[in-house]
Motif scaffolding. Structure first.
Motif, PDB file in Angstrom:
ATOM      1  N   PHE A  35       0.827  -1.198   0.000  1.00 64.44           N
ATOM      2  CA  PHE A  35       0.000   0.000   0.000  1.00 64.44           C
ATOM      3  C   PHE A  35       0.866   1.254   0.000  1.00 64.44           C
ATOM      4  O   PHE A  35       0.630   2.195  -0.755  1.00 64.44           O
ATOM      5  CB  PHE A  35      -0.935   0.014   1.210  1.00 64.44           C
ATOM      6  CG  PHE A  35      -1.736   1.274   1.336  1.00 64.44           C
ATOM      7  CD1 PHE A  35      -2.783   1.533   0.469  1.00 64.44           C
ATOM      8  CD2 PHE A  35      -1.443   2.205   2.314  1.00 64.44           C
ATOM      9  CE1 PHE A  35      -3.527   2.698   0.573  1.00 64.44           C
ATOM     10  CE2 PHE A  35      -2.175   3.371   2.434  1.00 64.44           C
ATOM     11  CZ  PHE A  35      -3.225   3.613   1.560  1.00 64.44           C
ATOM     12  N   GLY A  36       1.889   1.285   0.830  1.00 62.47           N
ATOM     13  CA  GLY A  36       2.792   2.428   0.883  1.00 62.47           C
ATOM     14  C   GLY A  36       3.530   2.624  -0.422  1.00 62.47           C
ATOM     15  O   GLY A  36       3.718   3.752  -0.885  1.00 62.47           O
ATOM     16  N   PHE A  37       3.940   1.523  -1.033  1.00 64.45           N
ATOM     17  CA  PHE A  37       4.653   1.607  -2.305  1.00 64.45           C
ATOM     18  C   PHE A  37       3.769   2.200  -3.392  1.00 64.45           C
ATOM     19  O   PHE A  37       4.186   3.102  -4.117  1.00 64.45           O
ATOM     20  CB  PHE A  37       5.128   0.208  -2.718  1.00 64.45           C
ATOM     21  CG  PHE A  37       5.810   0.170  -4.049  1.00 64.45           C
ATOM     22  CD1 PHE A  37       7.111   0.608  -4.189  1.00 64.45           C
ATOM     23  CD2 PHE A  37       5.141  -0.303  -5.161  1.00 64.45           C
ATOM     24  CE1 PHE A  37       7.742   0.568  -5.423  1.00 64.45           C
ATOM     25  CE2 PHE A  37       5.754  -0.339  -6.397  1.00 64.45           C
ATOM     26  CZ  PHE A  37       7.066   0.100  -6.518  1.00 64.45           C
ATOM     27  N   PHE A  38       2.544   1.709  -3.498  1.00 69.27           N
ATOM     28  CA  PHE A  38       1.649   2.198  -4.539  1.00 69.27           C
ATOM     29  C   PHE A  38       1.113   3.595  -4.219  1.00 69.27           C
ATOM     30  O   PHE A  38       0.858   4.387  -5.117  1.00 69.27           O
ATOM     31  CB  PHE A  38       0.503   1.227  -4.779  1.00 69.27           C
ATOM     32  CG  PHE A  38       0.965  -0.028  -5.464  1.00 69.27           C
ATOM     33  CD1 PHE A  38       1.495   0.017  -6.741  1.00 69.27           C
ATOM     34  CD2 PHE A  38       0.895  -1.249  -4.831  1.00 69.27           C
ATOM     35  CE1 PHE A  38       1.937  -1.121  -7.376  1.00 69.27           C
ATOM     36  CE2 PHE A  38       1.333  -2.398  -5.452  1.00 69.27           C
ATOM     37  CZ  PHE A  38       1.855  -2.335  -6.736  1.00 69.27           C
ATOM     38  N   LEU A  39       0.954   3.935  -2.951  1.00 63.08           N
ATOM     39  CA  LEU A  39       0.520   5.268  -2.564  1.00 63.08           C
ATOM     40  C   LEU A  39       1.564   6.312  -2.953  1.00 63.08           C
ATOM     41  O   LEU A  39       1.233   7.420  -3.350  1.00 63.08           O
ATOM     42  CB  LEU A  39       0.253   5.337  -1.058  1.00 63.08           C
ATOM     43  CG  LEU A  39      -0.262   6.664  -0.516  1.00 63.08           C
ATOM     44  CD1 LEU A  39      -1.642   6.966  -1.102  1.00 63.08           C
ATOM     45  CD2 LEU A  39      -0.323   6.618   0.989  1.00 63.08           C
ATOM     46  N   ALA A  40       2.828   5.927  -2.870  1.00 61.39           N
ATOM     47  CA  ALA A  40       3.909   6.853  -3.216  1.00 61.39           C
ATOM     48  C   ALA A  40       3.900   7.221  -4.693  1.00 61.39           C
ATOM     49  O   ALA A  40       4.452   8.248  -5.076  1.00 61.39           O
ATOM     50  CB  ALA A  40       5.254   6.248  -2.842  1.00 61.39           C
ATOM     51  N   ILE A  48       1.165  14.307   1.183  1.00 56.61           N
ATOM     52  CA  ILE A  48       1.597  13.528   2.345  1.00 56.61           C
ATOM     53  C   ILE A  48       3.010  13.938   2.744  1.00 56.61           C
ATOM     54  O   ILE A  48       3.303  14.123   3.926  1.00 56.61           O
ATOM     55  CB  ILE A  48       1.506  12.016   2.060  1.00 56.61           C
ATOM     56  CG1 ILE A  48       0.043  11.604   1.954  1.00 56.61           C
ATOM     57  CG2 ILE A  48       2.217  11.207   3.138  1.00 56.61           C
ATOM     58  CD1 ILE A  48      -0.174  10.190   1.467  1.00 56.61           C
ATOM     59  N   ASN A  49       3.888  14.116   1.762  1.00 54.82           N
ATOM     60  CA  ASN A  49       5.254  14.558   2.053  1.00 54.82           C
ATOM     61  C   ASN A  49       5.262  15.946   2.688  1.00 54.82           C
ATOM     62  O   ASN A  49       6.016  16.196   3.631  1.00 54.82           O
ATOM     63  CB  ASN A  49       6.106  14.562   0.784  1.00 54.82           C
ATOM     64  CG  ASN A  49       6.526  13.175   0.377  1.00 54.82           C
ATOM     65  OD1 ASN A  49       6.624  12.286   1.201  1.00 54.82           O
ATOM     66  ND2 ASN A  49       6.773  13.000  -0.908  1.00 54.82           N
ATOM     67  N   GLN A  50       4.420  16.842   2.200  1.00 53.21           N
ATOM     68  CA  GLN A  50       4.352  18.189   2.764  1.00 53.21           C
ATOM     69  C   GLN A  50       3.836  18.154   4.202  1.00 53.21           C
ATOM     70  O   GLN A  50       4.340  18.867   5.074  1.00 53.21           O
ATOM     71  CB  GLN A  50       3.459  19.088   1.911  1.00 53.21           C
ATOM     72  CG  GLN A  50       4.057  19.419   0.569  1.00 53.21           C
ATOM     73  CD  GLN A  50       3.089  20.163  -0.340  1.00 53.21           C
ATOM     74  OE1 GLN A  50       1.886  20.191  -0.098  1.00 53.21           O
ATOM     75  NE2 GLN A  50       3.625  20.754  -1.398  1.00 53.21           N
ATOM     76  N   LEU A  51       2.843  17.313   4.466  1.00 53.05           N
ATOM     77  CA  LEU A  51       2.305  17.179   5.817  1.00 53.05           C
ATOM     78  C   LEU A  51       3.371  16.647   6.770  1.00 53.05           C
ATOM     79  O   LEU A  51       3.553  17.178   7.870  1.00 53.05           O
ATOM     80  CB  LEU A  51       1.083  16.260   5.814  1.00 53.05           C
ATOM     81  CG  LEU A  51       0.502  15.919   7.179  1.00 53.05           C
ATOM     82  CD1 LEU A  51      -0.108  17.166   7.807  1.00 53.05           C
ATOM     83  CD2 LEU A  51      -0.533  14.823   7.054  1.00 53.05           C
ATOM     84  N   VAL A  52       4.087  15.617   6.345  1.00 51.81           N
ATOM     85  CA  VAL A  52       5.121  15.031   7.202  1.00 51.81           C
ATOM     86  C   VAL A  52       6.248  16.039   7.443  1.00 51.81           C
ATOM     87  O   VAL A  52       6.743  16.159   8.562  1.00 51.81           O
ATOM     88  CB  VAL A  52       5.658  13.719   6.581  1.00 51.81           C
ATOM     89  CG1 VAL A  52       6.881  13.218   7.318  1.00 51.81           C
ATOM     90  CG2 VAL A  52       4.569  12.657   6.588  1.00 51.81           C
ATOM     91  N   GLU A  53       6.635  16.768   6.408  1.00 47.30           N
ATOM     92  CA  GLU A  53       7.681  17.776   6.571  1.00 47.30           C
ATOM     93  C   GLU A  53       7.263  18.854   7.574  1.00 47.30           C
ATOM     94  O   GLU A  53       8.053  19.268   8.420  1.00 47.30           O
ATOM     95  CB  GLU A  53       8.020  18.418   5.232  1.00 47.30           C
ATOM     96  CG  GLU A  53       8.832  17.543   4.321  1.00 47.30           C
ATOM     97  CD  GLU A  53       9.064  18.187   2.952  1.00 47.30           C
ATOM     98  OE1 GLU A  53       8.715  19.382   2.779  1.00 47.30           O
ATOM     99  OE2 GLU A  53       9.588  17.479   2.087  1.00 47.30           O
ATOM    100  N   SER A  54       6.015  19.298   7.482  1.00 43.83           N
ATOM    101  CA  SER A  54       5.561  20.329   8.415  1.00 43.83           C
ATOM    102  C   SER A  54       5.477  19.774   9.853  1.00 43.83           C
ATOM    103  O   SER A  54       5.788  20.491  10.804  1.00 43.83           O
ATOM    104  CB  SER A  54       4.221  20.907   7.989  1.00 43.83           C
ATOM    105  OG  SER A  54       3.207  19.931   8.065  1.00 43.83           O
ATOM    106  N   LEU A  55       5.083  18.528  10.005  1.00 44.82           N
ATOM    107  CA  LEU A  55       5.046  17.915  11.335  1.00 44.82           C
ATOM    108  C   LEU A  55       6.451  17.799  11.921  1.00 44.82           C
ATOM    109  O   LEU A  55       6.663  18.070  13.109  1.00 44.82           O
ATOM    110  CB  LEU A  55       4.376  16.549  11.290  1.00 44.82           C
ATOM    111  CG  LEU A  55       2.874  16.542  11.096  1.00 44.82           C
ATOM    112  CD1 LEU A  55       2.361  15.114  10.900  1.00 44.82           C
ATOM    113  CD2 LEU A  55       2.182  17.201  12.262  1.00 44.82           C
ATOM    114  N   VAL A  56       7.414  17.387  11.093  1.00 44.64           N
ATOM    115  CA  VAL A  56       8.787  17.259  11.559  1.00 44.64           C
ATOM    116  C   VAL A  56       9.349  18.624  11.961  1.00 44.64           C
ATOM    117  O   VAL A  56      10.021  18.754  12.979  1.00 44.64           O
ATOM    118  CB  VAL A  56       9.675  16.582  10.490  1.00 44.64           C
ATOM    119  CG1 VAL A  56      11.140  16.697  10.809  1.00 44.64           C
ATOM    120  CG2 VAL A  56       9.272  15.121  10.328  1.00 44.64           C
ATOM    121  N   GLU A  57       9.065  19.651  11.170  1.00 48.01           N
ATOM    122  CA  GLU A  57       9.525  20.993  11.505  1.00 48.01           C
ATOM    123  C   GLU A  57       8.895  21.490  12.796  1.00 48.01           C
ATOM    124  O   GLU A  57       9.556  22.119  13.625  1.00 48.01           O
ATOM    125  CB  GLU A  57       9.206  21.962  10.368  1.00 48.01           C
ATOM    126  CG  GLU A  57      10.071  21.768   9.153  1.00 48.01           C
ATOM    127  CD  GLU A  57       9.670  22.684   8.004  1.00 48.01           C
ATOM    128  OE1 GLU A  57       8.847  23.607   8.231  1.00 48.01           O
ATOM    129  OE2 GLU A  57      10.152  22.455   6.896  1.00 48.01           O
TER     130      GLU A  57
END
Length: 62
Positions: A35-40, A48-57
């Motif tokens: 699922f993660g592979f195909f979602l990417a 999703i990448n933008q959300l994770v980046e903002s959470l990490v920041e």
């Protein structure tokens, strides 16, 4: 000193411990990884990448 950890490595480690503790079956792990592979490869990858980046920041600024 800042320590960075790849989210792929982090999720892989969590998945490893879930499999080891028998909280997750091999079929479920394979499905989650697929699922993660195909979602990417979809249009959802960028938000999703933008959300994770903002959470990490946010966490790092605390």
């Amino acid at each position: 000193m800042a320590i960075t950890v790849s989210l792929v490595a982090l999720f892989g480690l969590v998945l490893f411990f879930l499999l080891r503790s028998h909280s997750l079956s091999y079929g479920s792990a394979f499905t989650a990884a697929g699922f993660g592979f195909f979602l990417a490869s979809t249009g959802a990858a960028r938000p999703i990448n933008q959300l994770v980046e903002s959470l990490v920041e946010t966490v790092s600024s605390l």
